[in-house]
Design a protein around this motif. Sequence first.
Motif, PDB file in Angstrom:
ATOM      1  N   ALA A 228       6.812  -7.799  -4.343  1.00 44.18           N
ATOM      2  CA  ALA A 228       7.812  -6.782  -4.657  1.00 44.18           C
ATOM      3  C   ALA A 228       7.319  -5.395  -4.246  1.00 44.18           C
ATOM      4  O   ALA A 228       8.092  -4.584  -3.716  1.00 44.18           O
ATOM      5  CB  ALA A 228       8.147  -6.813  -6.143  1.00 44.18           C
ATOM      6  N   ARG A 229       6.031  -5.121  -4.477  1.00 44.41           N
ATOM      7  CA  ARG A 229       5.478  -3.823  -4.052  1.00 44.41           C
ATOM      8  C   ARG A 229       5.494  -3.683  -2.544  1.00 44.41           C
ATOM      9  O   ARG A 229       5.810  -2.619  -2.009  1.00 44.41           O
ATOM     10  CB  ARG A 229       4.059  -3.641  -4.597  1.00 44.41           C
ATOM     11  N   ALA A 230       5.166  -4.759  -1.819  1.00 41.08           N
ATOM     12  CA  ALA A 230       5.197  -4.715  -0.353  1.00 41.08           C
ATOM     13  C   ALA A 230       6.604  -4.443   0.139  1.00 41.08           C
ATOM     14  O   ALA A 230       6.811  -3.633   1.062  1.00 41.08           O
ATOM     15  CB  ALA A 230       4.667  -6.023   0.223  1.00 41.08           C
ATOM     16  N   ALA A 231       7.602  -5.091  -0.463  1.00 39.84           N
ATOM     17  CA  ALA A 231       8.991  -4.846  -0.076  1.00 39.84           C
ATOM     18  C   ALA A 231       9.396  -3.417  -0.408  1.00 39.84           C
ATOM     19  O   ALA A 231      10.096  -2.760   0.383  1.00 39.84           O
ATOM     20  CB  ALA A 231       9.914  -5.842  -0.776  1.00 39.84           C
ATOM     21  N   GLY A 232       8.950  -2.911  -1.545  1.00 38.85           N
ATOM     22  CA  GLY A 232       9.258  -1.526  -1.911  1.00 38.85           C
ATOM     23  C   GLY A 232       8.632  -0.523  -0.968  1.00 38.85           C
ATOM     24  O   GLY A 232       9.260   0.475  -0.593  1.00 38.85           O
ATOM     25  N   TYR A 233       7.387  -0.780  -0.559  1.00 40.48           N
ATOM     26  CA  TYR A 233       6.732   0.113   0.403  1.00 40.48           C
ATOM     27  C   TYR A 233       7.449   0.088   1.745  1.00 40.48           C
ATOM     28  O   TYR A 233       7.609   1.119   2.396  1.00 40.48           O
ATOM     29  CB  TYR A 233       5.266  -0.276   0.600  1.00 40.48           C
TER      30      TYR A 233
ATOM     31  N   TRP B  85       3.958 -12.319  -7.681  1.00 39.29           N
ATOM     32  CA  TRP B  85       5.267 -11.862  -7.224  1.00 39.29           C
ATOM     33  C   TRP B  85       5.361 -10.346  -7.237  1.00 39.29           C
ATOM     34  O   TRP B  85       6.123  -9.757  -6.460  1.00 39.29           O
ATOM     35  CB  TRP B  85       6.368 -12.494  -8.066  1.00 39.29           C
ATOM     36  N   GLY B  86       4.610  -9.687  -8.111  1.00 37.52           N
ATOM     37  CA  GLY B  86       4.601  -8.232  -8.124  1.00 37.52           C
ATOM     38  C   GLY B  86       4.044  -7.651  -6.836  1.00 37.52           C
ATOM     39  O   GLY B  86       4.492  -6.602  -6.367  1.00 37.52           O
TER      40      GLY B  86
ATOM     41  N   ALA C 204       3.254 -13.769   4.350  1.00 34.85           N
ATOM     42  CA  ALA C 204       4.355 -13.552   3.411  1.00 34.85           C
ATOM     43  C   ALA C 204       4.456 -12.075   3.030  1.00 34.85           C
ATOM     44  O   ALA C 204       5.566 -11.549   2.842  1.00 34.85           O
ATOM     45  CB  ALA C 204       4.169 -14.414   2.174  1.00 34.85           C
ATOM     46  N   LEU C 205       3.327 -11.391   2.941  1.00 34.63           N
ATOM     47  CA  LEU C 205       3.357  -9.951   2.665  1.00 34.63           C
ATOM     48  C   LEU C 205       3.974  -9.176   3.823  1.00 34.63           C
ATOM     49  O   LEU C 205       4.727  -8.224   3.611  1.00 34.63           O
ATOM     50  CB  LEU C 205       1.949  -9.430   2.365  1.00 34.63           C
ATOM     51  N   LEU C 206       3.660  -9.578   5.044  1.00 39.33           N
ATOM     52  CA  LEU C 206       4.298  -8.941   6.204  1.00 39.33           C
ATOM     53  C   LEU C 206       5.807  -9.160   6.185  1.00 39.33           C
ATOM     54  O   LEU C 206       6.582  -8.249   6.486  1.00 39.33           O
ATOM     55  CB  LEU C 206       3.722  -9.495   7.509  1.00 39.33           C
ATOM     56  N   ILE C 207       6.213 -10.376   5.852  1.00 37.69           N
ATOM     57  CA  ILE C 207       7.645 -10.677   5.780  1.00 37.69           C
ATOM     58  C   ILE C 207       8.314  -9.815   4.711  1.00 37.69           C
ATOM     59  O   ILE C 207       9.382  -9.242   4.947  1.00 37.69           O
ATOM     60  CB  ILE C 207       7.855 -12.179   5.508  1.00 37.69           C
ATOM     61  N   ALA C 208       7.692  -9.695   3.548  1.00 43.95           N
ATOM     62  CA  ALA C 208       8.266  -8.892   2.466  1.00 43.95           C
ATOM     63  C   ALA C 208       8.344  -7.422   2.860  1.00 43.95           C
ATOM     64  O   ALA C 208       9.353  -6.757   2.600  1.00 43.95           O
ATOM     65  CB  ALA C 208       7.438  -9.056   1.196  1.00 43.95           C
ATOM     66  N   PHE C 209       7.300  -6.905   3.497  1.00 44.37           N
ATOM     67  CA  PHE C 209       7.311  -5.508   3.936  1.00 44.37           C
ATOM     68  C   PHE C 209       8.429  -5.267   4.944  1.00 44.37           C
ATOM     69  O   PHE C 209       9.184  -4.293   4.844  1.00 44.37           O
ATOM     70  CB  PHE C 209       5.949  -5.146   4.549  1.00 44.37           C
TER      71      PHE C 209
END
Length: 119
Positions: free
Chosen positions: A17-22, A13-14, A97-102
């Motif tokens: 969260a980092r991808a969303a923060g970036y 999950w971290g 999912a990382l693309l979605i979070a970013f």
Amino acid sequence: MSQAGVEVAGRDWGLFARAAGYGAAAAFALFYVLHLGVGTSPRQASEVAFPLAALPFAVGLVGWSGVLMSGDAIEGFSTELGVSEGWTAESGRQAMALLIAFGLGGMVGAAVAGAPYGV
């Protein structure tokens, strides 16, 4: 297919969260570069920053559903052809999912950057 991937190890999950923060930082910075650096109005800067952040979000949504529907078939086909033995359906879902979070973080960052200006 093998169960040695994300499904067994658990979600990081971290990482999401980092991808969303970036994404948030990138869209926030883009907004202010356009507004203060280039001299566009806050509305114009928001009209550029928000859709650019929404793009990876949309690609991730479409890609995730594609991997969800046909990931096992693609994994088996690529292994059979010997093209890629490292790609798994689990890793494909995690990448989407990382693309979605970013993208989600970027959309929030663009909205937060434009909030003081009412856009």
